[in-house]
Design a protein around this motif. Structure first.
Motif, mmCIF file in Angstrom:
data_model
loop_
_atom_site.group_PDB
_atom_site.id
_atom_site.type_symbol
_atom_site.label_atom_id
_atom_site.label_comp_id
_atom_site.label_asym_id
_atom_site.label_seq_id
_atom_site.Cartn_x
_atom_site.Cartn_y
_atom_site.Cartn_z
ATOM 1 N N ALA A 1 0.723 -1.084 0.112
ATOM 2 C CA ALA A 1 -0.070 0.164 0.104
ATOM 3 C C ALA A 1 0.871 1.390 0.019
ATOM 4 C CB ALA A 1 -0.836 0.125 1.073
ATOM 5 N N PRO A 2 1.675 1.336 -1.208
ATOM 6 C CA PRO A 2 2.573 2.597 -1.197
ATOM 7 C C PRO A 2 1.901 3.894 -1.065
ATOM 8 C CG PRO A 2 2.254 1.604 -3.349
ATOM 9 C CD PRO A 2 1.611 0.722 -2.235
ATOM 10 N N ALA A 3 0.748 4.020 -1.220
ATOM 11 C CA ALA A 3 0.055 5.285 -1.123
ATOM 12 C C ALA A 3 0.111 5.599 0.430
ATOM 13 C CB ALA A 3 -1.271 5.185 -1.827
ATOM 14 N N ARG A 4 -0.086 4.639 0.868
ATOM 15 C CA ARG A 4 -0.154 5.140 2.387
ATOM 16 C C ARG A 4 0.900 5.890 3.126
ATOM 17 N NH1 ARG A 4 -1.332 0.213 5.979
ATOM 18 N NH2 ARG A 4 -0.395 1.683 7.753
ATOM 19 N N ILE A 5 2.246 5.243 2.336
ATOM 20 C CA ILE A 5 3.319 6.138 2.910
ATOM 21 C C ILE A 5 3.316 7.436 2.401
ATOM 22 C CG2 ILE A 5 5.842 5.998 2.720
ATOM 23 C CD1 ILE A 5 5.615 3.076 1.881
ATOM 24 N N GLN A 6 2.907 7.827 1.420
ATOM 25 C CA GLN A 6 2.755 9.206 0.746
ATOM 26 C C GLN A 6 1.738 10.003 1.636
ATOM 27 O OE1 GLN A 6 3.035 9.398 -3.454
ATOM 28 N NE2 GLN A 6 5.049 8.176 -3.372
ATOM 29 N N GLN A 7 0.805 9.559 2.529
ATOM 30 C CA GLN A 7 0.020 10.374 2.973
ATOM 31 C C GLN A 7 0.602 10.741 4.239
ATOM 32 O OE1 GLN A 7 -3.369 7.724 3.257
ATOM 33 N NE2 GLN A 7 -3.999 7.843 1.015
ATOM 34 N N GLU A 8 1.551 9.925 4.845
ATOM 35 C CA GLU A 8 2.367 10.338 6.158
ATOM 36 C C GLU A 8 3.166 11.303 6.149
ATOM 37 O OE1 GLU A 8 3.701 6.583 7.234
ATOM 38 O OE2 GLU A 8 2.050 5.580 7.589
ATOM 39 N N GLY A 9 3.208 12.250 6.907
ATOM 40 C CA GLY A 9 4.408 13.395 7.071
ATOM 41 C C GLY A 9 4.423 14.001 5.934
ATOM 42 N N THR A 10 5.700 14.449 5.670
ATOM 43 C CA THR A 10 6.075 15.726 4.489
ATOM 44 C C THR A 10 7.102 14.805 3.458
ATOM 45 O OG1 THR A 10 7.924 16.379 5.827
ATOM 46 C CG2 THR A 10 5.611 17.642 5.948
ATOM 47 N N THR A 11 6.939 15.177 2.400
ATOM 48 C CA THR A 11 8.098 14.573 1.331
ATOM 49 C C THR A 11 9.405 15.169 1.602
ATOM 50 O OG1 THR A 11 6.301 14.639 -0.193
ATOM 51 C CG2 THR A 11 8.229 14.412 -1.060
ATOM 52 N N PRO A 12 10.329 14.184 1.915
ATOM 53 C CA PRO A 12 11.817 14.838 2.195
ATOM 54 C C PRO A 12 12.438 15.250 0.762
ATOM 55 C CG PRO A 12 11.495 12.185 2.048
ATOM 56 C CD PRO A 12 10.270 12.888 1.747
ATOM 57 N N GLU B 1 12.174 5.083 4.055
ATOM 58 C CA GLU B 1 11.203 6.231 3.503
ATOM 59 C C GLU B 1 10.176 6.899 4.496
ATOM 60 O OE1 GLU B 1 12.218 6.509 0.399
ATOM 61 O OE2 GLU B 1 10.827 8.082 -0.199
ATOM 62 N N ARG B 2 9.437 5.928 5.158
ATOM 63 C CA ARG B 2 8.794 6.250 6.282
ATOM 64 C C ARG B 2 8.959 7.153 7.470
ATOM 65 N NH1 ARG B 2 4.975 2.250 9.640
ATOM 66 N NH2 ARG B 2 6.766 1.421 10.019
ATOM 67 N N ALA B 3 10.324 6.556 7.853
ATOM 68 C CA ALA B 3 11.014 7.559 8.724
ATOM 69 C C ALA B 3 11.445 8.824 8.336
ATOM 70 C CB ALA B 3 12.366 6.808 9.205
ATOM 71 N N MET B 4 11.775 8.786 7.194
ATOM 72 C CA MET B 4 12.256 10.143 6.609
ATOM 73 C C MET B 4 11.072 11.078 6.253
ATOM 74 S SD MET B 4 15.242 9.776 3.998
ATOM 75 C CE MET B 4 14.346 8.735 2.729
ATOM 76 N N ARG B 5 9.985 10.681 6.013
ATOM 77 C CA ARG B 5 8.709 11.422 5.819
ATOM 78 C C ARG B 5 8.384 11.847 7.178
ATOM 79 N NH1 ARG B 5 6.694 10.955 0.634
ATOM 80 N NH2 ARG B 5 4.971 12.471 1.483
#
Lengths: 137, 173
Positions: free
Chosen positions: A19-30, A98-102
């Motif tokens: 569910a890669p879209a879920r990662i993109q919803q979290e946090g901010t784009t690094p 990726e998630r940690a950076m976001r």
């Protein structure tokens, strides 16, 4: 960390893979450069996995004069399995970084590199011993 | 060019680090369809001394101060990160080729026949899939501000690798 926590964490990671879209919803784009560095790290792990797999093939094809059949098969299967583990870990680590950076968190730490180093060292020692002492067929 | 750039908004420019080379960077910001090597060095001696401090003067710090500066700052990447990532894809494709060739060699040594022809075709297909994946990703990396790798690409690359391993386990002698 308890065992159930760990299992839940693994389940969460695997869900994130698909569910890669879920990662993109979290946090901010690094900064994209950090994402690219993460991608290169992922590719380096994939290369490591490919090298292990190639090593598995090589053991099976080039040590025919040194090893009995079952030793060869065991070594090759060990290396192939190591390659698969390395690949799965590459994807998992990439997603978690990726998630940690976001989310601005610390990058995940892992004991996988140490474990893999020990396993590869053991396999190498085993191969040297087998070839040197001529447990050949 | 650099004097004209600093005239109107001198305070903004001096707020950043290395304003001289940044003004030079605005020269070489057109990075798309033009001759690749020429546009990178279009800014004169700018790129070399700046490559070390790429992390410090990232787009984030630029966007905080002035959006106009951000555009010139991000369109050319001092650290050559997309280039390095592209080369990493190339290296990985090469590793995949070596593994696929070893797999095919294994099958051919085991003997001929229809089943081994199918096995060879499968191994070649895995390599071709990886090649296409890497090619598409490298094309995407040509953008001025490449998006992060989609998870599908990561999963597909991992799938190719695991397919080779499973294939290898299946054809062990």
């Amino acid at each position: 960390m308890s065992e159930s926590d760990r299992i839940r964490e693994v389940g969460e990671s695997v869900r994130l893979w698909f569910a890669p879209a879920r990662i993109q919803q979290e946090g901010t784009t690094p900064d994209y450069r950090f994402s690219l560095a993460n991608e290169r790290t992922f590719l380096a792990w994939i290369r490591t996995a490919l090298a292990l797999i190639g090593g598995g093939f090589a053991v099976d094809q080039f040590l025919t004069n040194h090893l009995t059949h079952w030793v060869r098969v065991v070594l090759a299967v060990c290396l192939l399995a190591g390659g698969v583990a390395c690949t799965l870990r590459a994807v998992n680590h990439w997603v978690r970084c990726e998630r940690a950076m976001r989310q601005g968190e610390n990058l995940p730490v892992s004991r996988f590199p140490a474990v893999m180093a020990v396993v590869i060292a053991l396999i190498a020692v085993a191969m040297v011993a087998v070839v040197l002492f001529g447990w050949a067929g | 060019m650099s004097a004209g750039g600093r005239g109107p908004d001198g305070t903004d420019e001096s707020g950043g680090t290395g304003d001289g080379s940044r003004a030079g960077g605005s020269h070489g910001r057109i990075r798309g369809p033009g001759p690749g090597g020429g546009s990178w060095h279009g800014g004169g001696p700018g790129p070399d001394p700046r490559s070390g401090q790429a992390g410090g003067t990232g787009p984030d710090s630029g966007s905080a101060s002035a959006p106009g500066v951000t555009a010139t700052e991000t369109e050319r990447d001092p650290g050559l990160q997309p280039e390095r990532t592209r080369l990493a894809w190339r290296r990985t494709t090469l590793s995949c080729a070596v593994a696929a060739v070893l797999a095919i060699r294994q099958v051919l040594h085991a003997g001929g026949g229809a089943s081994s022809a199918i096995a060879v075709a499968l191994a070649a297909l895995v390599f071709l899939a990886f090649l296409r994946l890497a090619h598409l990703r490298m094309v995407r990396l040509g953008a001025a501000r490449p998006a992060a790798m989609p998870a599908g690409v990561a999963l597909a690359a991992a799938g190719c690798t695991i397919a080779l391993a499973v294939f290898g386990a299946a054809v062990l002698r």
